[in-house]
Design a protein around this motif. Sequence first.
Motif, PDB file in Angstrom:
ATOM      1  N   LEU A  82       0.815  -1.220   0.000  1.00 62.83           N
ATOM      2  CA  LEU A  82       0.000   0.000   0.000  1.00 62.83           C
ATOM      3  C   LEU A  82       0.849   1.273   0.000  1.00 62.83           C
ATOM      4  CD1 LEU A  82      -2.853   1.177  -0.048  1.00 62.83           C
ATOM      5  CD2 LEU A  82      -2.792   1.154   2.456  1.00 62.83           C
ATOM      6  N   PHE A 139      -5.698   6.520   3.995  1.00 62.51           N
ATOM      7  CA  PHE A 139      -6.070   5.107   3.833  1.00 62.51           C
ATOM      8  C   PHE A 139      -6.073   4.403   5.184  1.00 62.51           C
ATOM      9  CE2 PHE A 139      -5.360   5.389  -0.758  1.00 62.51           C
ATOM     10  CZ  PHE A 139      -6.299   4.483  -1.238  1.00 62.51           C
ATOM     11  N   VAL A 148      -8.673  -1.328  -4.358  1.00 69.29           N
ATOM     12  CA  VAL A 148      -7.325  -0.785  -4.205  1.00 69.29           C
ATOM     13  C   VAL A 148      -6.407  -1.419  -5.250  1.00 69.29           C
ATOM     14  CG1 VAL A 148      -5.366  -0.476  -2.642  1.00 69.29           C
ATOM     15  CG2 VAL A 148      -7.681  -0.440  -1.723  1.00 69.29           C
ATOM     16  N   THR A 204      -9.513   6.848  -6.217  1.00 70.35           N
ATOM     17  CA  THR A 204      -9.014   6.855  -4.840  1.00 70.35           C
ATOM     18  C   THR A 204     -10.147   6.826  -3.822  1.00 70.35           C
ATOM     19  OG1 THR A 204      -7.040   8.027  -5.568  1.00 70.35           O
ATOM     20  CG2 THR A 204      -7.520   8.090  -3.219  1.00 70.35           C
ATOM     21  N   ALA A 230     -11.421   3.243  -3.614  1.00 67.04           N
ATOM     22  CA  ALA A 230     -10.439   2.382  -2.952  1.00 67.04           C
ATOM     23  C   ALA A 230     -10.420   2.648  -1.455  1.00 67.04           C
ATOM     24  CB  ALA A 230      -9.058   2.603  -3.560  1.00 67.04           C
ATOM     25  N   PHE A 259     -11.417   0.184   1.623  1.00 68.49           N
ATOM     26  CA  PHE A 259     -10.496  -0.016   2.739  1.00 68.49           C
ATOM     27  C   PHE A 259     -11.207   0.221   4.072  1.00 68.49           C
ATOM     28  CE2 PHE A 259      -6.041   0.375   4.414  1.00 68.49           C
ATOM     29  CZ  PHE A 259      -5.547  -0.743   3.774  1.00 68.49           C
ATOM     30  N   GLN A 313       0.440  -2.466  -7.059  1.00 60.35           N
ATOM     31  CA  GLN A 313      -0.981  -2.619  -7.380  1.00 60.35           C
ATOM     32  C   GLN A 313      -1.314  -4.076  -7.682  1.00 60.35           C
ATOM     33  OE1 GLN A 313      -2.504   0.201 -10.200  1.00 60.35           O
ATOM     34  NE2 GLN A 313      -4.406  -0.923 -10.484  1.00 60.35           N
TER      35      GLN A 313
END
Length: 164
Positions: A3, A21, A62, A68, A71, A75, A134
């Motif tokens: 990450l 995140f 993610v 974003t 993702a 999360f 990724q």
Amino acid sequence: MALPLHVSDGLGGPAGLLAAFYTAFGVGAVLGSVLARYVGRLPLWPVTTGIVIAFGAFLLPVGLGAPTWAAMAGFAVAGLLWPPYASLSTALFQRSAPRELLPQALAASSAVRVLSVPLGTALGGPLVTALGAQGALAASAVSITVLGLAAAACTARTVRRPKA
């Protein structure tokens, strides 16, 4: 491991984005801790395997390069699922293991959990090197989901099987 590299290299984001995140996961985990007491009233095996499946599925954005915000939302939901899983899996051991074997079963479970962090870190480096950050995140999410589906299938077979 993947990450931070994904945020810095893949997204070109600052440290604050990585913190966002982790904060999203943490907020989800706090809420999950509050909700965990209510989840325990549901059937343990289906809920526990469902959590594993959902956890992997919510990590998938993610790894797939979703926007974003999507993702981060995934999360956060993964964080929400984390605390109930821990308490439900312990409850499953307590209800499933014979009383005389319960201490050994819980000790074995703890040993696996303790060893999984350094083992995951050791395997994470080569995985990130091979697949990129990724790709490693996507592979992890898919692996978790597939393991959850396999556990659900095994559980369903065991529950349907008549006892002799």
